[in-house]
Design a protein around this motif. Structure first.
Motif, PDB file in Angstrom:
ATOM      1  N   GLN A   1       1.007  -1.232   0.074  1.00 51.97           N
ATOM      2  CA  GLN A   1       0.019  -0.052   0.011  1.00 51.97           C
ATOM      3  C   GLN A   1       0.862   1.127  -0.037  1.00 51.97           C
ATOM      4  O   GLN A   1       2.091   1.204   0.285  1.00 51.97           O
ATOM      5  CB  GLN A   1      -0.831   0.057   1.279  1.00 51.97           C
ATOM      6  N   PRO A   2       0.347   2.484  -0.440  1.00 51.11           N
ATOM      7  CA  PRO A   2       1.267   3.813  -0.399  1.00 51.11           C
ATOM      8  C   PRO A   2       1.582   4.060   1.099  1.00 51.11           C
ATOM      9  O   PRO A   2       0.791   4.165   1.888  1.00 51.11           O
ATOM     10  CB  PRO A   2       0.336   4.696  -1.117  1.00 51.11           C
ATOM     11  N   ILE A   3       2.844   4.206   1.076  1.00 47.70           N
ATOM     12  CA  ILE A   3       3.401   4.550   2.605  1.00 47.70           C
ATOM     13  C   ILE A   3       4.288   5.897   2.569  1.00 47.70           C
ATOM     14  O   ILE A   3       4.939   5.780   1.298  1.00 47.70           O
ATOM     15  CB  ILE A   3       3.987   3.609   3.403  1.00 47.70           C
ATOM     16  N   GLY A   4       4.349   6.524   3.441  1.00 50.58           N
ATOM     17  CA  GLY A   4       5.603   7.698   3.562  1.00 50.58           C
ATOM     18  C   GLY A   4       6.677   7.233   4.163  1.00 50.58           C
ATOM     19  O   GLY A   4       6.497   6.631   5.336  1.00 50.58           O
ATOM     20  N   LEU A   5       7.691   7.118   3.450  1.00 60.14           N
ATOM     21  CA  LEU A   5       8.861   6.484   3.975  1.00 60.14           C
ATOM     22  C   LEU A   5       9.388   7.321   5.065  1.00 60.14           C
ATOM     23  O   LEU A   5       9.938   6.623   6.311  1.00 60.14           O
ATOM     24  CB  LEU A   5      10.005   6.313   2.980  1.00 60.14           C
ATOM     25  N   ALA A   6       9.420   8.612   5.134  1.00 59.41           N
ATOM     26  CA  ALA A   6       9.811   9.385   6.196  1.00 59.41           C
ATOM     27  C   ALA A   6       9.020   9.007   7.555  1.00 59.41           C
ATOM     28  O   ALA A   6       9.625   9.079   8.662  1.00 59.41           O
ATOM     29  CB  ALA A   6       9.819  11.021   5.981  1.00 59.41           C
ATOM     30  N   ALA A   7       7.999   9.073   7.569  1.00 58.19           N
ATOM     31  CA  ALA A   7       7.023   8.667   8.728  1.00 58.19           C
ATOM     32  C   ALA A   7       7.260   7.406   9.169  1.00 58.19           C
ATOM     33  O   ALA A   7       7.190   7.242  10.429  1.00 58.19           O
ATOM     34  CB  ALA A   7       5.493   8.767   8.341  1.00 58.19           C
ATOM     35  N   LEU A   8       7.465   6.342   8.530  1.00 55.09           N
ATOM     36  CA  LEU A   8       7.782   4.969   8.917  1.00 55.09           C
ATOM     37  C   LEU A   8       9.177   5.061   9.449  1.00 55.09           C
ATOM     38  O   LEU A   8       9.144   4.388  10.467  1.00 55.09           O
ATOM     39  CB  LEU A   8       7.665   4.182   7.628  1.00 55.09           C
ATOM     40  N   ILE A   9      10.079   5.684   9.083  1.00 55.98           N
ATOM     41  CA  ILE A   9      11.504   5.687   9.699  1.00 55.98           C
ATOM     42  C   ILE A   9      11.230   6.351  11.091  1.00 55.98           C
ATOM     43  O   ILE A   9      11.985   6.092  11.972  1.00 55.98           O
ATOM     44  CB  ILE A   9      12.626   6.206   8.842  1.00 55.98           C
ATOM     45  N   GLU A  10      10.481   7.475  10.902  1.00 54.33           N
ATOM     46  CA  GLU A  10      10.307   8.240  12.411  1.00 54.33           C
ATOM     47  C   GLU A  10       9.860   7.361  13.269  1.00 54.33           C
ATOM     48  O   GLU A  10      10.284   7.266  14.774  1.00 54.33           O
ATOM     49  CB  GLU A  10       9.392   9.368  12.003  1.00 54.33           C
ATOM     50  N   ALA A  11       8.587   6.411  12.922  1.00 53.52           N
ATOM     51  CA  ALA A  11       8.136   5.412  13.997  1.00 53.52           C
ATOM     52  C   ALA A  11       9.430   4.531  14.381  1.00 53.52           C
ATOM     53  O   ALA A  11       9.094   4.042  15.599  1.00 53.52           O
ATOM     54  CB  ALA A  11       7.118   4.764  13.266  1.00 53.52           C
TER      55      ALA A  11
ATOM     56  N   ILE B   1      23.485   6.066  22.667  1.00 54.33           N
ATOM     57  CA  ILE B   1      23.700   5.992  20.938  1.00 54.33           C
ATOM     58  C   ILE B   1      22.732   6.897  20.456  1.00 54.33           C
ATOM     59  O   ILE B   1      21.442   7.083  20.816  1.00 54.33           O
ATOM     60  CB  ILE B   1      23.344   4.651  20.644  1.00 54.33           C
ATOM     61  N   ALA B   2      23.073   7.976  19.487  1.00 56.33           N
ATOM     62  CA  ALA B   2      22.367   9.221  18.845  1.00 56.33           C
ATOM     63  C   ALA B   2      21.633   8.287  17.434  1.00 56.33           C
ATOM     64  O   ALA B   2      22.257   7.596  16.756  1.00 56.33           O
ATOM     65  CB  ALA B   2      23.143  10.143  18.309  1.00 56.33           C
ATOM     66  N   LEU B   3      20.230   8.420  17.496  1.00 57.84           N
ATOM     67  CA  LEU B   3      19.472   8.213  16.290  1.00 57.84           C
ATOM     68  C   LEU B   3      19.104   9.350  15.482  1.00 57.84           C
ATOM     69  O   LEU B   3      18.809  10.427  15.960  1.00 57.84           O
ATOM     70  CB  LEU B   3      18.266   7.264  16.852  1.00 57.84           C
ATOM     71  N   GLU B   4      19.168   8.965  14.084  1.00 52.12           N
ATOM     72  CA  GLU B   4      19.158  10.278  13.159  1.00 52.12           C
ATOM     73  C   GLU B   4      18.534   9.726  11.975  1.00 52.12           C
ATOM     74  O   GLU B   4      18.748   8.549  11.518  1.00 52.12           O
ATOM     75  CB  GLU B   4      20.504  11.020  12.971  1.00 52.12           C
ATOM     76  N   ALA B   5      17.523  10.363  11.333  1.00 48.39           N
ATOM     77  CA  ALA B   5      16.920  10.221  10.064  1.00 48.39           C
ATOM     78  C   ALA B   5      17.218  11.384   9.048  1.00 48.39           C
ATOM     79  O   ALA B   5      17.058  12.335   9.525  1.00 48.39           O
ATOM     80  CB  ALA B   5      15.588   9.881  10.108  1.00 48.39           C
ATOM     81  N   LYS B   6      17.742  10.689   7.843  1.00 52.38           N
ATOM     82  CA  LYS B   6      18.072  11.739   6.652  1.00 52.38           C
ATOM     83  C   LYS B   6      17.251  11.387   5.615  1.00 52.38           C
ATOM     84  O   LYS B   6      17.546  10.711   4.802  1.00 52.38           O
ATOM     85  CB  LYS B   6      19.268  11.825   6.604  1.00 52.38           C
ATOM     86  N   VAL B   7      15.807  12.008   5.486  1.00 54.10           N
ATOM     87  CA  VAL B   7      14.988  11.672   4.338  1.00 54.10           C
ATOM     88  C   VAL B   7      14.510  12.898   3.676  1.00 54.10           C
ATOM     89  O   VAL B   7      14.190  13.798   4.434  1.00 54.10           O
ATOM     90  CB  VAL B   7      13.801  10.914   4.771  1.00 54.10           C
ATOM     91  N   PRO B   8      14.917  13.094   2.500  1.00 54.42           N
ATOM     92  CA  PRO B   8      14.344  14.389   1.760  1.00 54.42           C
ATOM     93  C   PRO B   8      12.836  14.612   2.026  1.00 54.42           C
ATOM     94  O   PRO B   8      12.082  13.563   1.782  1.00 54.42           O
ATOM     95  CB  PRO B   8      14.829  14.071   0.113  1.00 54.42           C
ATOM     96  N   GLU B   9      12.607  15.950   2.049  1.00 53.32           N
ATOM     97  CA  GLU B   9      11.242  16.446   2.177  1.00 53.32           C
ATOM     98  C   GLU B   9      10.357  16.040   0.887  1.00 53.32           C
ATOM     99  O   GLU B   9       9.158  15.616   1.361  1.00 53.32           O
ATOM    100  CB  GLU B   9      10.997  17.860   2.550  1.00 53.32           C
ATOM    101  N   ASP B  10      10.907  15.992  -0.121  1.00 54.26           N
ATOM    102  CA  ASP B  10      10.062  15.718  -1.284  1.00 54.26           C
ATOM    103  C   ASP B  10      10.311  14.276  -1.978  1.00 54.26           C
ATOM    104  O   ASP B  10       9.918  13.850  -2.888  1.00 54.26           O
ATOM    105  CB  ASP B  10      10.470  16.776  -2.500  1.00 54.26           C
ATOM    106  N   PHE B  11      10.575  13.472  -0.770  1.00 50.29           N
ATOM    107  CA  PHE B  11      10.746  11.934  -1.182  1.00 50.29           C
ATOM    108  C   PHE B  11       9.382  11.380  -1.416  1.00 50.29           C
ATOM    109  O   PHE B  11       8.325  11.614  -0.623  1.00 50.29           O
ATOM    110  CB  PHE B  11      11.388  11.151  -0.012  1.00 50.29           C
ATOM    111  N   PRO B  12       9.074  10.819  -2.762  1.00 49.48           N
ATOM    112  CA  PRO B  12       7.801  10.479  -3.003  1.00 49.48           C
ATOM    113  C   PRO B  12       7.592   9.102  -2.247  1.00 49.48           C
ATOM    114  O   PRO B  12       8.082   8.471  -1.710  1.00 49.48           O
ATOM    115  CB  PRO B  12       8.046   9.903  -4.379  1.00 49.48           C
ATOM    116  N   LYS B  13       6.122   9.013  -2.439  1.00 46.63           N
ATOM    117  CA  LYS B  13       5.496   7.887  -1.567  1.00 46.63           C
ATOM    118  C   LYS B  13       5.900   6.608  -2.127  1.00 46.63           C
ATOM    119  O   LYS B  13       6.210   6.730  -3.612  1.00 46.63           O
ATOM    120  CB  LYS B  13       3.993   7.863  -1.573  1.00 46.63           C
ATOM    121  N   ILE B  14       6.097   5.559  -1.664  1.00 45.68           N
ATOM    122  CA  ILE B  14       6.326   4.195  -2.182  1.00 45.68           C
ATOM    123  C   ILE B  14       5.384   2.991  -2.039  1.00 45.68           C
ATOM    124  O   ILE B  14       4.492   3.187  -1.134  1.00 45.68           O
ATOM    125  CB  ILE B  14       7.743   3.653  -1.758  1.00 45.68           C
TER     126      ILE B  14
END
Length: 646
Positions: A491-501, A515-528
């Protein structure tokens, strides 16, 4: 009738006075009666006198001519003028064409002195040479005819005298030998070349001078200018003198047979090469004509058909040979059905191309390949395929064994998967009860425990249960993946939201270890398009490994679109890293890299294999890049087809 001038008359026909010496002068009468065609003409070319011979000659030249006095004589005007000018006597040859053919004449004219003022006169004799000219023409035709026949029947003509020295050779010998014909004149026949196959001839005994008989098509070899030799066929007949009968030599023809002999030699060599090639073949070979007569076969075919070693001569009837071999029990298929076997063989022989297999009585297998030739014959190749049949049997047996082993392995794999699934299910049920009751005790829902130590034990029981449940879930998921029972719910998902979860779930554990946790996903990354639960499970497994094997540093999750790879998700840590040789071990089932830090945490070693299986279910892949002491990069790739355009 031409007017004849009397010896006692003048040119005008008037009588002259008698002379004393007139009686003995009888030449005019003799000239008129029996001499050649004779005439006397005036300066205008008119006849003053013509005898009977001239009259007949003139009429044979032209039927309109009579040879009468006053008629124009047969003399060219230019010749007449030359004679009148004193150029005489003059001879002249002339051809006269008429309806009957050609009359050839030779004439002689001279000037006569005039008498009594009558002017000059010209006398002439004319000879008919038609017969001589015809004879010369016939001779030339005969020579031309002889030359044409000689050219058609031979390359050159020769003649030798009684000592066998060349006295004549035709000019065409120069084209053959490259030397002028005169170069052979005077040379001896036996010294100029050699008679092939006749030693006595090369000693001068052939052709035998004393026998003097004709000979034909004798091989005779001569050298040419470039030093090479040419082969001729000589034919000759003896020559004898017509009057004395004396032997005068030989006359004959020579035909150059060098190209023919060379072609025959090449054909013979080619045939020898063919025979040698056929004989050297490891297969049986037989060639037969349209009448089923064997033209050529090798020893391998003879060994198959005739085990006793009997040779098969050319001309042997092939069908009779096959029948004899079948009657002797050579063919295994022919037992009890001889006629049917032979009939089937004959049907196969008439096909343009055919391949058949049959077994001999001695156990050997033969493959027979037959092809029709353009002239209706057949080429057959008998190939011993016994070893191939044995290999086929061995391969079939090996395939049967492999199939049985594969079935056993698949059965064992299914049994294992079912066992793991069943045992995981059975373990999960009591484990949920343990976790639930430990939570009640830990949280003192029913009242205080009365001892702090009991509370600590309850916390340990709860944490161990949670950890054990996670392990059981991994085992169950891997068993499902291996059995092919996991179905993706894309199903269509937003990768940035999934990584934040994922970051939020691991944050408490990461905070405990710093340990520091960090996410680097472009704001315009398309849904997959992906299964959110399974993709989240992959990322959590990889991040958990990063947190587990990192003492100080960070775990970073990055995402990008690569033109070649498609969707790329990278989990990077700054942990202890893995040696390159140990990466395959990390992906193996229940595999764990042996290190001091890894032993601080328990695990089944199913995290990476399960993540790889889930990534492959999405049509992607998972690989590791690591360096000991630097860190590890886990790279997830998903196909570009899973990108949903904005």
């Amino acid at each position: 009738m031409a007017q004849q001038i009397s010896p006692r008359s003048d040119l005008a026909g008037q009588p002259l006075p008698p002379r004393p010496d007139d009686a003995p002068r009888r030449w005019p009468d003799a000239l008129a009666d029996q001499g050649p065609a004779s005439i006397i003409i005036d300066v205008a070319g008119k006849l003053l006198f013509a005898n009977a011979a001239y009259q007949a000659l003139a009429q044979s030249i032209d039927s309109n001519l009579g040879g009468e006095v006053g008629e124009a004589a047969i003399i060219p005007h230019k010749l007449l003028l030359r004679v009148l000018n004193g150029e005489g006597p003059l001879e002249h040859r002339q051809l006269h064409k008429n309806s009957h053919g050609i009359v050839a004449t030779r004439s002689r004219y001279w000037l006569l002195p005039g008498e009594n003022g009558h002017g000059q006169e010209i006398a002439g004799n004319i000879f008919d040479e038609s017969r001589e000219v015809d004879a010369l023409r016939i001779g030339r035709q005969a020579r031309a005819r002889f030359d044409d026949i000689a050219r058609l029947t031979s390359d050159w003509v020769w003649e030798v005298n009684e000592l066998f020295a060349f006295t004549f050779v035709s000019s065409r010998v120069a084209d053959v030998l490259g030397a002028p014909a005169q170069a052979l004149l005077g040379k001896n026949l036996f010294e100029s070349g050699q008679f092939d196959g006749f030693e006595e001839a090369n000693r001068g005994d052939h052709p035998k001078p004393d026998s003097r008989i004709p000979f034909g098509d004798i091989a005779y070899r001569m050298k040419v200018v470039d030093g090479k030799s040419r082969l001729f066929e000589l034919s000759g007949i003896p020559i004898f003198d017509d009057r004395s009968g004396r032997f005068m030599g030989y006359r004959g023809t020579a035909r150059d047979i060098t190209p023919r002999i060379e072609a025959e030699d090449r054909a013979t060599q080619a045939q020898l090469h063919l025979v040698n090639a056929v004989e050297s073949m490891p297969q049986g070979f037989v060639l037969r004509d349209s009448q089923d007569k064997i033209l050529l076969c090798n020893s391998h075919f003879e060994e198959i058909i005739s085990p006793n070693g009997d040779m098969i001569p050319p001309g042997t009837n092939y069908c009779a040979l096959i029948r004899d071999a079948a009657e002797q029990g050579i063919f295994d298929d022919a037992h009890g059905q001889l006629d049917g076997f032979i009939a089937e063989r004959l049907v196969h022989d008439k096909l343009a191309a055919q391949e058949t297999e049959f077994q001999l009585a001695d156990g050997r297998w033969m493959q027979l390949i037959s092809e029709m030739t353009e002239d209706g014959g057949v080429i057959e190749t008998w190939i011993d395929i016994t070893r191939m049949k044995e290999r086929e049997s061995e391969l079939l047996e090996a395939e049967s064994i492999a199939r049985h082993g594969r079935e056993q392995a698949e059965y064992a794999s299914r049994t294992k998967s079912e066992f793991l699934a069943n045992i995981s299910h059975e373990l999960r049920t009591p484990l949920n009860a343990i976790i639930g009751f430990s939570e009640i005790i830990r949280d003192e829902v029913l009242g205080p425990l009365g001892n702090e130590q009991y509370n600590s034990y309850a916390v340990d029981i709860h944490d161990s249960g949670i950890h054990l449940l996670g392990l059981i879930n991994d085992i169950l998921d891997y068993s499902k993946a291996e059995a092919g029972k996991i179905k993706l719910n894309s199903q269509p998902i937003g990768l940035a939201a999934l990584i934040e979860a994922c970051l939020r779930l691991l944050a408490p554990r990461a905070n405990e270890t710093g340990i520091a946790l960090e996410a680097k996903v472009p704001e315009d990354f398309p849904k997959i398009s992906a299964d959110p639960i399974r993709l989240k499970q992959i990322i959590l497994n990889l991040m958990s490994n990063g947190v587990k094997f990192t003492e100080v540093g960070s775990v970073t999750v990055e995402a990008e679109i690569d033109p070649q790879e498609g969707i790329v998700i990278c989990v990077r840590d700054t942990g202890i890293g893995i040696a390159e040789d140990d990466i395959d071990e990390a992906f193996s089932l229940f595999g764990q890299v042996d290190s001091a830090l890894s032993r601080k945490f328990e695990g089944t070693g199913l995290g990476l294999p399960l993540s790889l299986s889930l990534a492959q279910l999405h049509g992607g892949d998972l690989k590791l890049e690591s360096e000991p002491g630097v860190g590890t990069r886990a790279i997830i790739t998903l196909p570009a087809e899973r990108i949903i355009e904005a």
